[in-house]
Design a protein around this motif. Structure first.
Motif, PDB file in Angstrom:
ATOM      1  N   ALA A 140      37.958  42.843  44.852  1.00  0.00           N
ATOM      2  CA  ALA A 140      39.222  42.853  45.609  1.00  0.00           C
ATOM      3  C   ALA A 140      39.428  41.679  46.547  1.00  0.00           C
ATOM      4  O   ALA A 140      40.537  41.497  47.065  1.00  0.00           O
ATOM      5  CB  ALA A 140      39.367  44.162  46.411  1.00  0.00           C
ATOM      6  N   ASP A 184      39.707  38.533  45.990  1.00  0.00           N
ATOM      7  CA  ASP A 184      40.673  37.564  45.487  1.00  0.00           C
ATOM      8  C   ASP A 184      42.107  37.988  45.789  1.00  0.00           C
ATOM      9  O   ASP A 184      43.006  37.154  45.918  1.00  0.00           O
ATOM     10  CB  ASP A 184      40.485  37.365  43.979  1.00  0.00           C
ATOM     11  CG  ASP A 184      40.694  38.658  43.190  1.00  0.00           C
ATOM     12  OD1 ASP A 184      40.087  39.688  43.564  1.00  0.00           O
ATOM     13  OD2 ASP A 184      41.463  38.652  42.216  1.00  0.00           O
ATOM     14  N   ARG A 185      42.329  39.297  45.929  1.00  0.00           N
ATOM     15  CA  ARG A 185      43.680  39.805  46.146  1.00  0.00           C
ATOM     16  C   ARG A 185      44.207  39.494  47.544  1.00  0.00           C
ATOM     17  O   ARG A 185      45.418  39.544  47.772  1.00  0.00           O
ATOM     18  CB  ARG A 185      43.710  41.316  45.891  1.00  0.00           C
ATOM     19  CG  ARG A 185      43.259  41.658  44.471  1.00  0.00           C
ATOM     20  CD  ARG A 185      43.439  43.106  44.124  1.00  0.00           C
ATOM     21  NE  ARG A 185      42.998  43.362  42.752  1.00  0.00           N
ATOM     22  CZ  ARG A 185      43.290  44.448  42.072  1.00  0.00           C
ATOM     23  NH1 ARG A 185      44.018  45.408  42.626  1.00  0.00           N
ATOM     24  NH2 ARG A 185      42.856  44.598  40.832  1.00  0.00           N
ATOM     25  N   GLY A 224      38.041  39.449  39.409  1.00  0.00           N
ATOM     26  CA  GLY A 224      38.553  40.568  40.193  1.00  0.00           C
ATOM     27  C   GLY A 224      39.066  41.740  39.378  1.00  0.00           C
ATOM     28  O   GLY A 224      40.054  42.385  39.756  1.00  0.00           O
TER      29      GLY A 224
END
Length: 264
Positions: free
Chosen positions: A142, A144-145, A174
């Motif tokens: 998560a 990268d989000r 991800g």
């Protein structure tokens, strides 16, 4: 309502993140007592095994961005408090002691993953020696989000557990993994039906708590040393710890037998 629950059962201490309405997402109000709970478990001689889990239908969904995560208590820059960046570092690093303690405390630790785990939660799970998961569990880095690099030891633990190639796949791409996919990759140690997860985890934890605690202490130290030490240094430590562990265990067994004879 306490956001970190503590339960003791026959030498097993269960630490439960208790924000079920937010999938146990982390804020300063839960991260500080969580670190304190781990420190207390590490130094309490009555505790032989530690379980970390989440209340409700999830383990931990990472930092609660809506509630400000770890940054809510940061004040404007000043000579006394330092810059906001310095404050943020000090505050988050203190909270991350949870992962260090779970990894380094001289007793086995188990992450009981009862649902989704993401973000900082994967660092907490990775810090534990074992990860038992229910079939409703998922796994998501998560970071990268939200354009983040990773915290709570997540990049370190998963590189050590899975290898650098697999860890980079998890973090860069991800992708959310099902419990079965995570188990197949070696992320989860054991996988159980949801209704059996707590029973199976407690059974293993009680066996560890009832086992040779000094043996486990030095066994864990050897395993942690192996993550970074050169081979010859690890052999030296094994030779030393073998003697320390067996002598301590023998002394404990002698005292136990002596007490049983006096009682009988």
């Amino acid at each position: 309502m306490s956001e970190v629950l503590i339960d003791d059962d026959a030498g097993v201490r269960t630490i439960t993140l208790n924000r079920p309405d937010r999938l146990n997402a982390l804020t300063g109000s839960i991260m500080a007592p969580l670190a304190d709970a781990c420190a207390d478990a590490a130094r309490d001689p009555s505790v032989g095994c530690v379980i970390v889990t989440g209340a409700g239908r999830g383990f931990c969904s990472g930092g609660d961005l809506k509630a400000g995560g770890a940054d809510k208590a940061i004040v404007p820059a000043s000579p006394e408090a330092g810059s906001r960046t310095e404050q943020g570092f000090a505050r988050l690093r203190g909270f991350m002691e949870t992962s260090r303690l779970l990894h380094e405390m001289p007793k086995p630790t188990i992450a009981m993953v009862n649902g989704p785990v993401a973000g900082a939660g994967i660092g907490i799970a990775g810090a534990c020696d074992l990860r038992f998961a229910g079939r409703s569990a998922t796994f998501l880095t998560a970071f990268d989000r939200i354009g983040a690099g990773g915290d709570f030891g997540s990049t370190w633990f998963w590189t050590k557990i899975l290898g650098t190639g697999a860890a980079r796949e998890l973090f860069f791409l991800g992708e959310k993994l099902s419990a079965e996919e995570a188990f197949a990759k070696g992320i989860y140690t054991r996988l159980f039906d949801d209704d059996l997860l707590r029973e199976e985890t407690m059974e293993a934890a009680r066996r560890l708590a009832d086992g040779p605690r000094m043996g486990y202490r030095y066994m864990k130290l050897n395993l942690n040393n192996a993550e970074d030490w050169a081979f010859e240094a690890a052999l030296d430590a094994e030779a030393l710890n073998m003697g320390l562990a067996t002598s301590a265990t023998a002394m404990i067994w002698r005292e136990k037998k002596k007490q049983e004879e006096q009682d009988g």
